[in-house]
Design a protein around this motif. Structure first.
Motif, PDB file in Angstrom:
ATOM      1  N   PRO A  79      19.670  34.630  31.643  1.00 54.21           N
ATOM      2  CA  PRO A  79      19.020  34.804  32.943  1.00 54.21           C
ATOM      3  C   PRO A  79      19.653  33.881  33.984  1.00 54.21           C
ATOM      4  O   PRO A  79      20.037  32.751  33.676  1.00 54.21           O
ATOM      5  CB  PRO A  79      17.564  34.415  32.682  1.00 54.21           C
ATOM      6  N   SER A  80      19.755  34.366  35.196  1.00 54.55           N
ATOM      7  CA  SER A  80      20.296  33.568  36.289  1.00 54.55           C
ATOM      8  C   SER A  80      19.338  32.428  36.616  1.00 54.55           C
ATOM      9  O   SER A  80      18.114  32.593  36.577  1.00 54.55           O
ATOM     10  CB  SER A  80      20.476  34.454  37.529  1.00 54.55           C
ATOM     11  N   ALA A  81      19.877  31.278  36.946  1.00 54.70           N
ATOM     12  CA  ALA A  81      19.041  30.138  37.334  1.00 54.70           C
ATOM     13  C   ALA A  81      18.336  30.415  38.662  1.00 54.70           C
ATOM     14  O   ALA A  81      17.244  29.918  38.907  1.00 54.70           O
ATOM     15  CB  ALA A  81      19.899  28.879  37.445  1.00 54.70           C
ATOM     16  N   ASP A  82      18.959  31.233  39.522  1.00 49.89           N
ATOM     17  CA  ASP A  82      18.409  31.557  40.839  1.00 49.89           C
ATOM     18  C   ASP A  82      17.378  32.678  40.797  1.00 49.89           C
ATOM     19  O   ASP A  82      16.443  32.688  41.587  1.00 49.89           O
ATOM     20  CB  ASP A  82      19.524  31.966  41.805  1.00 49.89           C
ATOM     21  N   ASP A  83      17.594  33.629  39.901  1.00 51.82           N
ATOM     22  CA  ASP A  83      16.723  34.808  39.837  1.00 51.82           C
ATOM     23  C   ASP A  83      16.631  35.236  38.377  1.00 51.82           C
ATOM     24  O   ASP A  83      17.559  35.828  37.835  1.00 51.82           O
ATOM     25  CB  ASP A  83      17.310  35.927  40.703  1.00 51.82           C
ATOM     26  N   ARG A  84      15.514  34.937  37.744  1.00 55.80           N
ATOM     27  CA  ARG A  84      15.350  35.197  36.300  1.00 55.80           C
ATOM     28  C   ARG A  84      15.458  36.680  35.957  1.00 55.80           C
ATOM     29  O   ARG A  84      15.638  37.029  34.802  1.00 55.80           O
ATOM     30  CB  ARG A  84      14.006  34.648  35.811  1.00 55.80           C
ATOM     31  N   ARG A  85      15.337  37.565  36.942  1.00 49.80           N
ATOM     32  CA  ARG A  85      15.470  39.012  36.674  1.00 49.80           C
ATOM     33  C   ARG A  85      16.936  39.419  36.535  1.00 49.80           C
ATOM     34  O   ARG A  85      17.245  40.446  35.969  1.00 49.80           O
ATOM     35  CB  ARG A  85      14.822  39.833  37.792  1.00 49.80           C
ATOM     36  N   ARG A  86      17.811  38.614  37.084  1.00 53.19           N
ATOM     37  CA  ARG A  86      19.239  38.913  37.057  1.00 53.19           C
ATOM     38  C   ARG A  86      19.867  38.279  35.826  1.00 53.19           C
ATOM     39  O   ARG A  86      19.555  37.144  35.471  1.00 53.19           O
ATOM     40  CB  ARG A  86      19.913  38.378  38.310  1.00 53.19           C
ATOM     41  N   HIS A  87      20.756  39.020  35.169  1.00 50.58           N
ATOM     42  CA  HIS A  87      21.448  38.502  33.989  1.00 50.58           C
ATOM     43  C   HIS A  87      22.883  38.137  34.352  1.00 50.58           C
ATOM     44  O   HIS A  87      23.593  38.929  34.971  1.00 50.58           O
ATOM     45  CB  HIS A  87      21.450  39.541  32.859  1.00 50.58           C
ATOM     46  N   ILE A  88      23.290  36.959  33.921  1.00 52.07           N
ATOM     47  CA  ILE A  88      24.662  36.502  34.116  1.00 52.07           C
ATOM     48  C   ILE A  88      25.424  36.780  32.819  1.00 52.07           C
ATOM     49  O   ILE A  88      24.974  36.422  31.730  1.00 52.07           O
ATOM     50  CB  ILE A  88      24.716  35.002  34.464  1.00 52.07           C
ATOM     51  N   VAL A  89      26.565  37.411  32.956  1.00 46.12           N
ATOM     52  CA  VAL A  89      27.395  37.783  31.806  1.00 46.12           C
ATOM     53  C   VAL A  89      28.599  36.852  31.779  1.00 46.12           C
ATOM     54  O   VAL A  89      29.227  36.608  32.814  1.00 46.12           O
ATOM     55  CB  VAL A  89      27.875  39.251  31.913  1.00 46.12           C
ATOM     56  N   SER A  90      28.911  36.344  30.615  1.00 47.86           N
ATOM     57  CA  SER A  90      30.093  35.492  30.469  1.00 47.86           C
ATOM     58  C   SER A  90      30.837  35.861  29.190  1.00 47.86           C
ATOM     59  O   SER A  90      30.263  36.398  28.242  1.00 47.86           O
ATOM     60  CB  SER A  90      29.719  34.011  30.475  1.00 47.86           C
ATOM     61  N   LEU A  91      32.109  35.567  29.208  1.00 47.57           N
ATOM     62  CA  LEU A  91      33.000  35.837  28.083  1.00 47.57           C
ATOM     63  C   LEU A  91      32.789  34.762  27.013  1.00 47.57           C
ATOM     64  O   LEU A  91      32.699  33.577  27.328  1.00 47.57           O
ATOM     65  CB  LEU A  91      34.429  35.794  28.608  1.00 47.57           C
ATOM     66  N   THR A  92      32.703  35.170  25.754  1.00 47.27           N
ATOM     67  CA  THR A  92      32.640  34.207  24.652  1.00 47.27           C
ATOM     68  C   THR A  92      34.062  33.886  24.196  1.00 47.27           C
ATOM     69  O   THR A  92      35.026  34.557  24.599  1.00 47.27           O
ATOM     70  CB  THR A  92      31.855  34.781  23.462  1.00 47.27           C
ATOM     71  N   ASP A  93      34.180  32.878  23.342  1.00 47.35           N
ATOM     72  CA  ASP A  93      35.497  32.565  22.766  1.00 47.35           C
ATOM     73  C   ASP A  93      36.029  33.760  21.987  1.00 47.35           C
ATOM     74  O   ASP A  93      37.224  34.063  22.051  1.00 47.35           O
ATOM     75  CB  ASP A  93      35.408  31.338  21.852  1.00 47.35           C
ATOM     76  N   GLU A  94      35.147  34.439  21.268  1.00 45.21           N
ATOM     77  CA  GLU A  94      35.547  35.633  20.513  1.00 45.21           C
ATOM     78  C   GLU A  94      36.051  36.726  21.447  1.00 45.21           C
ATOM     79  O   GLU A  94      37.044  37.399  21.179  1.00 45.21           O
ATOM     80  CB  GLU A  94      34.365  36.143  19.675  1.00 45.21           C
TER      81      GLU A  94
END
Length: 133
Positions: A79-94
């Motif tokens: 969840p985004s720190a600014d808006d819990r309804r928004r999801h932040i996507v990030s790349l994993t090491d895999e």
């Protein structure tokens, strides 16, 4: 007549490219999954909606792509720190490792897709496709 229709010709070219992509894909990545990983690597963590815009996918499509990539351990969402309804996507090491293996394959895929064209024709096609996109 059909052979002169742009939609038909684009579909044929797309089918050819898809077959070449499938023959060279690493770890079974689809073109949309590959595009998503590339955009994440280029832009860093971002909202799922922004990622969809960056990868030219609608909301429903990017949600499914992110879900599948998350299940495979290639991305994480939070969840985004600014808006819990928004999801932040990030790349994993895999995901980064899979992308590192796929980038050289992507170059081969492009080369094989464009193989019937001479270098000036390749440059023209890329230029024209960018105009259409």
């Amino acid at each position: 007549m059909l052979d002169d229709q742009v939609g038909y010709l684009l579909r044929l070219a797309g089918q050819r490219h898809a077959a070449i992509f499938q023959a060279h894909t690493v770890q079974g990545l689809t073109p949309t999954q590959f595009s998503t990983l590339v955009r994440l690597a280029e832009n860093g963590p971002c909202s799922q909606n922004q990622l969809g815009r960056l990868a030219a996918m609608d909301i429903a499509t990017i949600k499914g792509v992110v879900d599948r990539l998350r299940q495979r351990g290639f991305v994480r969402t939070a969840p985004s720190a600014d808006d819990r309804r928004r999801h932040i996507v990030s790349l994993t090491d895999e995901g980064a490792r899979a992308l590192d293996r796929m980038i050289p394959a992507g170059r081969v895929i492009t080369e094989e897709t464009l193989a019937p064209l001479k270098p000036p024709e390749r440059r023209n096609l890329i230029k024209l496709l960018r105009k259409l996109g």
